[in-house]
Design an enzyme around this catalytic site. Sequence first.
Site, mmCIF file in Angstrom:
data_model
loop_
_atom_site.group_PDB
_atom_site.id
_atom_site.type_symbol
_atom_site.label_atom_id
_atom_site.label_comp_id
_atom_site.label_asym_id
_atom_site.label_seq_id
_atom_site.Cartn_x
_atom_site.Cartn_y
_atom_site.Cartn_z
ATOM 1 N N ALA A 1 -3.990 4.976 -3.864
ATOM 2 C CA ALA A 1 -4.941 5.736 -2.981
ATOM 3 C C ALA A 1 -5.945 6.386 -3.894
ATOM 4 O O ALA A 1 -5.366 7.295 -4.422
ATOM 5 C CB ALA A 1 -4.308 6.616 -1.972
ATOM 6 N N GLY B 1 -20.306 -6.936 -1.994
ATOM 7 C CA GLY B 1 -20.138 -7.680 -0.663
ATOM 8 C C GLY B 1 -19.004 -8.814 -0.646
ATOM 9 O O GLY B 1 -19.127 -9.395 0.534
ATOM 10 N N LYS C 1 1.089 -1.193 -0.007
ATOM 11 C CA LYS C 1 0.055 -0.067 0.087
ATOM 12 C C LYS C 1 0.907 1.193 0.013
ATOM 13 O O LYS C 1 1.620 1.475 1.124
ATOM 14 C CB LYS C 1 -0.908 -0.088 1.352
ATOM 15 C CG LYS C 1 -1.978 1.140 1.346
ATOM 16 C CD LYS C 1 -2.810 1.066 0.304
ATOM 17 C CE LYS C 1 -3.883 2.423 0.521
ATOM 18 N NZ LYS C 1 -5.204 2.153 -0.487
#
Length: 247
Positions: A111, A202, A37
């Site tokens: 991001a 989901g 990340k």
Amino acid sequence: MDVLVVSGTGTEMGKTVVTAAVAAAAAAAGRRVAVLKAAQTGVLGGEPGDAEEVARLAGGVTTGELARFPEPLAPNTAARRAGLAAVRPGDVAVAVRKLAVEHDLVLVEGAGGLLVHLDDDAGTLADVAAELGAPVLVVAAAGLGTLNAVALTTEVLRGRGVSPLGTVIGSWPAHPDLACRCNLADLPVVGRAPLLGSVPAGAGALAPEAFRSAAPGWLAGELFGTWDGEAFLGEHGPPPGPAPRRG
């Protein structure tokens, strides 16, 4: 492919879940996977961030995070407001190359969208991909407005000499509307890159074992999966249009 950059067309596209799905599918195919990340925003120290969520869902992968800023803002703005050093594209590239030494695949999660600024010199995830010579996987929404966003993202990538690997729909609804269904046929055309998967809405709420088992079925072979784009289009694509009106 030893490095793949994952970018959304904006925020809340399902980028982290798609990253986890690719990581899980690659790991199931026997690859040693690392996920980086570049900059985590909107999460306090000690709280789980996107890297931790990928680790929870994918399991068996190396994860890392270069910087964390508490406010949910663009990384350069969040860093400046927190009085912390920003993450520069070169920093990301160095970290990726280190991970690539001991891993078969390094996934770099951005991001927000492709051109969100990482630092005050306007460095972006596109610059990271260009420096690494890595393709970019575009994570997009299913519905109305996504065609323009994907077209803009892939056009910018090509303008910077970066190849868009393809597009994955980050959250395919259980009951897709007409726009979603038509977009299945239109996304590869406007993005000039293949549709490489569709992750059901989901999916991130599944138990990790169920997520890892299902992930390859959401992704095409280029992403270590078994998803059949033509079959998906045949089942979920646009219905026939109205009959032409006669004058």
